[in-house]
Write a protein that holds these residues in place. Structure first.
Motif, short mmCIF file in Angstrom:
data_model
loop_
_atom_site.label_atom_id
_atom_site.label_comp_id
_atom_site.label_asym_id
_atom_site.label_seq_id
_atom_site.Cartn_x
_atom_site.Cartn_y
_atom_site.Cartn_z
N SER A 1 0.72 -1.07 0.03
CA SER A 1 -0.12 -0.24 -0.03
C SER A 1 0.82 1.24 0.06
CB SER A 1 -0.83 0.07 1.33
OG SER A 1 -0.36 -0.15 2.44
N TYR B 1 -1.52 -4.05 4.90
CA TYR B 1 -2.64 -3.84 3.99
C TYR B 1 -2.33 -3.74 2.73
CZ TYR B 1 -7.72 -3.93 3.78
OH TYR B 1 -9.01 -4.28 3.37
N ASP C 1 -4.01 -2.90 0.04
CA ASP C 1 -4.74 -1.65 -0.74
C ASP C 1 -4.53 -0.38 0.11
OD1 ASP C 1 -5.65 -3.16 -2.99
OD2 ASP C 1 -7.21 -4.09 -1.68
N LEU D 1 -6.24 2.51 1.95
CA LEU D 1 -7.51 2.81 2.49
C LEU D 1 -7.89 3.92 2.38
CD1 LEU D 1 -7.17 0.39 5.55
CD2 LEU D 1 -8.90 0.35 3.78
N ASP E 1 -13.38 -5.45 11.84
CA ASP E 1 -12.64 -6.47 11.66
C ASP E 1 -13.02 -7.09 10.62
OD1 ASP E 1 -14.95 -7.23 12.83
OD2 ASP E 1 -14.32 -8.80 14.37
N ALA F 1 -14.40 -5.98 7.96
CA ALA F 1 -14.03 -5.31 6.82
C ALA F 1 -13.06 -5.51 6.12
CB ALA F 1 -14.44 -3.82 7.20
N VAL F 2 -11.81 -5.54 7.03
CA VAL F 2 -10.37 -5.45 6.71
C VAL F 2 -9.66 -6.79 6.89
CG1 VAL F 2 -10.26 -3.03 6.88
CG2 VAL F 2 -9.63 -4.76 8.75
N SER F 3 -10.39 -7.79 7.33
CA SER F 3 -9.77 -9.15 7.67
C SER F 3 -10.51 -10.39 7.18
CB SER F 3 -9.68 -9.29 9.48
OG SER F 3 -9.35 -10.78 9.47
N ARG G 1 -11.71 -6.99 2.58
CA ARG G 1 -10.73 -6.61 1.59
C ARG G 1 -11.26 -5.10 1.08
NH1 ARG G 1 -12.62 -9.09 -3.32
NH2 ARG G 1 -10.49 -8.57 -4.31
N ALA G 2 -11.93 -4.38 2.08
CA ALA G 2 -12.33 -3.03 1.91
C ALA G 2 -11.35 -2.19 1.54
CB ALA G 2 -13.23 -2.71 3.00
N GLN G 3 -11.66 -1.25 0.70
CA GLN G 3 -10.87 -0.32 0.10
C GLN G 3 -11.43 1.34 0.68
OE1 GLN G 3 -11.40 -1.74 -3.83
NE2 GLN G 3 -9.09 -2.02 -3.99
N LEU H 1 -13.69 2.82 3.72
CA LEU H 1 -14.24 2.69 5.06
C LEU H 1 -14.84 3.95 5.45
CD1 LEU H 1 -11.19 1.15 7.07
CD2 LEU H 1 -12.86 -0.12 5.84
#
Length: 338
Positions: free
Chosen positions: A32, A165, A167, A169, A249, A251-253, A269-271, A273
């Motif tokens: 990232s 991470y 990507d 964010l 948790d 959202a990103v894990s 795998r959120a990009q 938030l």
């Protein structure tokens, strides 16, 4: 702010803006972070320099990042403020001003007003906050008659490179809208999606955050999240893939999402938030910056031009990154392929 408290509330919105967009430099490298650096590299390669109004750059921290970007031929800096003070700061700090254009102003408020005039005249394509107070800067931008408001609600996006991470964010809104209602959240989400697409980062996966991943009428943010997802299905929000409510948790894990049996193209795998309110969003972004060593940049969207809202805590590198992102987005809005 929420209704701006009734005001909105080489080439190789008012004093209630009670926030700080600082970051901690020197973060560990990650994919990232590489993506973050690539944005700056792409900005250097843009054809032509983007004219950016730097409003009241009368301290070293406010002047150095802008002139660094100018030396890299990313922007044409239009310095709006007390020329004698700016020159004095530059001389004391060893900052070259040979690429600068000056618009003299005697006070921060006058500088902010002149900046909005320059935008309306088409002389600058983005604005950047210098060393004036945020409320003075934003008041000129959101002023009903002479400001830069559009039909879209103004909101802020932190662009973060978080170690570990994959990507970049985007965290929104952590700086302007305090308690956004559903309609404001729609604009907040759309602004962030437009930026992600405009920077050439692809169709974003958008997580609408809450404390839980199920709809609970006692937690209004979960209801808003579900509504936003339905709005996306109906075309009221475009250009992104939404899911929510999602807890941080899951959202990103990916592992956390699996444990909760959440099947979603966004979960883990959120990009982007999307925070339910300013306080939670600001704490989330600052946690990533100061506890996780994330590199950060920040940009305000929804006005007539991109607005770079930096603070005294921002490093020169962070200011450069914010300018680069602003330049890339200006190029996109002009129909370029940044």
């Amino acid at each position: 702010m929420n209704d701006m408290h009734k005001i909105l509330s080489s080439k190789t919105q008012t004093s209630q803006y009670a926030h700080d967009t600082g970051e901690m430099p020197g973060s560990a490298a990650s994919s990232s972070h590489q993506a973050f650096e690539q944005l700056v590299s792409r900005a250097v390669q843009l054809p032509g320099q983007v004219p950016v109004g730097i409003v009241w750059p009368c301290e070293e921290h406010a002047l150095e990042g802008a002139m660094d970007a100018a030396q890299r031929d990313i922007i044409e800096p239009v310095l709006i403020g007390d020329k004698s003070a700016i020159v004095s700061v530059a001389q004391a700090s060893g900052i070259a001003l040979d690429k600068a254009v000056f618009i003299d102003a005697t006070t921060p408020a006058e500088a902010a007003q002149k900046a909005t005039t320059l935008v309306r005249e088409g002389r600058v394509k983005a604005l950047m906050k210098g060393s004036l107070h945020t409320d003075v800067f934003m008041h000129a931008i959101v002023e009903a008659e002479s400001g830069l408001r559009t039909n879209r609600r103004i909101s802020h996006v932190f662009v973060l490179a978080v170690p570990g991470y994959k990507d970049l964010l985007f965290v929104t809104d952590a700086a302007i809208n305090i308690f956004p209602d559903l309609d404001v959240k729609r604009d907040i989400v759309q602004n962030a999606i437009d930026l992600h697409n405009g920077l050439g980062l692809g169709v974003p996966r958008v997580a609408i955050l809450s404390a839980v991943e199920t709809v609970n009428s006692k937690i209004p943010g979960t209801v808003d999240a579900a509504c936003l997802c339905k709005m996306a299905e109906r075309g009221q929000i475009q250009g992104g893939v939404l899911d929510g409510p999602l807890a941080m948790d899951n959202a990103v894990s990916i592992e956390a999402a699996k444990i909760k049996n959440i099947v979603s193209p966004v979960a883990g795998r959120a990009q982007i938030l999307v925070a339910p309110d300013l306080e939670s969003g600001n704490m989330l972004a600052k946690n990533m910056i100061f506890m996780s060593g994330a590199d950060s940049a920040g940009i305000v969207l929804g006005a007539a031009v991109p607005v770079l809202l930096t603070s005294r805590a921002n490093s020169v590198q962070a200011r450069l990154a914010s300018i680069a992102i602003g330049a890339l987005y200006v190029h996109h809005l002009a129909g370029g392929q940044g």
